[in-house]
Design a protein around this motif. Structure first.
Motif, short mmCIF file in Angstrom:
data_model
loop_
_atom_site.label_atom_id
_atom_site.label_comp_id
_atom_site.label_asym_id
_atom_site.label_seq_id
_atom_site.Cartn_x
_atom_site.Cartn_y
_atom_site.Cartn_z
N PRO A 5 0.82 -1.22 0.00
CA PRO A 5 0.00 0.00 0.00
C PRO A 5 0.85 1.27 0.00
CG PRO A 5 -0.90 -1.60 1.53
CD PRO A 5 0.42 -2.15 1.07
N PHE A 87 -3.52 0.84 -8.42
CA PHE A 87 -4.80 0.73 -7.74
C PHE A 87 -5.86 1.34 -8.65
CE2 PHE A 87 -7.99 2.80 -4.89
CZ PHE A 87 -8.49 1.67 -4.27
N GLN A 89 -9.87 2.77 -8.85
CA GLN A 89 -11.10 3.19 -8.15
C GLN A 89 -12.20 3.35 -9.19
OE1 GLN A 89 -11.18 3.95 -4.59
NE2 GLN A 89 -13.39 3.79 -4.90
N VAL A 115 -5.48 -4.24 -7.06
CA VAL A 115 -6.78 -4.19 -6.39
C VAL A 115 -7.72 -3.26 -7.16
CG1 VAL A 115 -7.98 -3.44 -4.29
CG2 VAL A 115 -5.84 -4.73 -4.13
N ALA A 117 -11.29 -1.34 -6.63
CA ALA A 117 -12.28 -0.93 -5.63
C ALA A 117 -13.43 -0.21 -6.31
CB ALA A 117 -11.64 -0.02 -4.59
N ARG A 137 -9.68 -9.97 -5.99
CA ARG A 137 -9.04 -8.67 -5.79
C ARG A 137 -10.03 -7.51 -5.95
NH1 ARG A 137 -6.61 -7.13 -10.83
NH2 ARG A 137 -7.39 -8.37 -12.55
N GLY A 141 -14.96 0.23 -1.92
CA GLY A 141 -14.37 1.36 -1.21
C GLY A 141 -15.33 2.52 -1.35
N VAL A 155 -15.02 0.03 3.68
CA VAL A 155 -14.38 -1.03 2.90
C VAL A 155 -15.00 -2.36 3.27
CG1 VAL A 155 -12.22 -2.20 2.39
CG2 VAL A 155 -12.22 0.28 2.76
N THR A 165 -7.02 -8.79 0.27
CA THR A 165 -7.44 -7.66 -0.55
C THR A 165 -8.13 -6.61 0.31
OG1 THR A 165 -7.67 -8.94 -2.60
CG2 THR A 165 -9.01 -6.96 -2.41
N TRP A 168 -5.48 -4.93 2.35
CA TRP A 168 -4.64 -4.05 1.51
C TRP A 168 -5.38 -2.75 1.21
CZ3 TRP A 168 -4.39 -1.16 -2.80
CH2 TRP A 168 -3.14 -0.86 -3.34
N ALA A 169 -6.64 -2.85 0.78
CA ALA A 169 -7.41 -1.65 0.44
C ALA A 169 -7.59 -0.74 1.65
CB ALA A 169 -8.77 -2.04 -0.14
N TYR A 173 -6.14 3.15 1.79
CA TYR A 173 -6.95 4.34 2.06
C TYR A 173 -6.45 5.08 3.29
CZ TYR A 173 -10.54 2.87 -1.33
OH TYR A 173 -11.22 2.53 -2.48
#
Length: 312
Positions: A5, A87, A89, A115, A117, A137, A141, A155, A165, A168-169, A173
């Motif tokens: 991260p 990453f 989003q 990942v 999200a 994965r 979010g 999350v 996962t 990690w997320a 964040y």
């Protein structure tokens, strides 16, 4: 190999509307490289307008040393946008079929360790990851509007999401400066939206029944419990309502009133009359101020609250 991260420095924002654009502005302000993609023909212009509009507020909050709007790149092709992403989003419109297809496309295009999200405001990841070849994965979010100002992110993974996962997320964040709730299980609407929805439904009931105006409802929160909620949430607020006896005394003393018909948590029918009453009330409350004017006022107010609480 999935980056740590701490080492994830390039974010791709898939969807560049209000939420996706807000995310882009936030990540730029925190020193990330941001690549954006959106299929709308005017997406890049709208995105850059949103980032420019958010930048004064972000500057007042304090930019990262290497923050720059020049680190934003727009790509018209999805494959090019996600190439090199650490990453992703996703902030596409709230359409389940669309999100299922888009997540599957992202899953196919992005290396398996990256990942993905989703900013969804209500769909469980279990329902969105069904067409992914590597669903482990994918994770929710969920931010709050505007993402560049409101700290909270919820999350939660789906049935096929791996525990690493989610971890990690959540850490990503946190390192990006967000306040993170890592949920243990999927709940439709997550946590904060469930609470918002209860208040929203009761407000619509009161307008529909002629019990309160739009202006009175907003004033009741702004000048009432809303002033307490930035300091502590409803649970601790009611804990203090019990005096020295705390929540136990509060529940023992006021528990019977929970049976009183104070709320109606069945959704109000959104009739044309109710819809018009709410819209007209908001127009009255705006009193000639444009959306941009109201956004600027809101941003300044949120910053003032955050500063007053020592959160900046």
């Amino acid at each position: 190999m999935r980056p740590s991260p701490e080492d994830a420095r390039t974010v791709t924002c898939v969807g560049a509307g209000v939420i996706g654009g807000g995310w882009a502005a936030y990540f730029l302000a925190h020193g990330y490289d941001v690549v954006a993609w959106d299929p709308a023909p005017d997406a890049e212009a709208r995105l850059r307008h949103l980032v420019d509009a958010a930048w004064p507020a972000l500057t007042e909050l304090g930019l990262a040393e290497d923050a720059s709007r020049d680190r934003l790149r727009y790509e018209p092709e999805l494959a090019a946008a996600v190439a090199g992403a650490d990453f992703v989003q996703e902030s596409a419109p709230e359409d389940l079929d669309l999100k299922v297809r888009l997540l599957a496309d992202l899953d196919e295009a992005i290396p398996e360790d990256v990942v993905i999200a989703s900013s969804t405001s209500g769909y469980p990841m279990s329902d969105m990851q069904v067409s992914c070849e590597r669903p482990g994965r994918t994770v929710v979010g969920h931010p709050f509007n505007p993402p560049y100002l409101i700290p909270l992110v919820e999350v939660v993974g789906g049935k096929a999401t791996t525990a690493d996962t989610v971890a990690w997320a959540s850490e990503f964040y946190r390192l990006a400066g967000k306040s993170v709730i890592t949920m243990e299980a999927e709940v439709p609407g997550f946590i904060a939206n469930r609470l918002q929805e209860a208040l929203w439904r009761e407000a619509l009931h009161m307008v529909a029944a002629g019990e309160a105006t739009v202006e009175q409802i907003d004033q009741s929160i702004v000048d009432g419990p809303g002033l307490r909620w930035p300091v502590m949430g409803p649970m601790l607020t009611f804990h203090l309502a019990g005096g020295q006896g705390g929540m136990a005394h509060m529940l023992d003393h006021f528990g019977p009133s929970l049976l009183a018909p104070w709320t109606r948590l069945v959704a109000a029918e959104l009739t044309p009359a109710l819809r018009d009453a709410v819209v007209e009330g908001c127009d009255r409350e705006a009193d000639g101020r444009s959306v941009d004017d109201l956004v600027a006022e809101r941003d300044a107010g949120v910053i003032a609250v955050l500063r007053a609480l020592g959160r900046v």
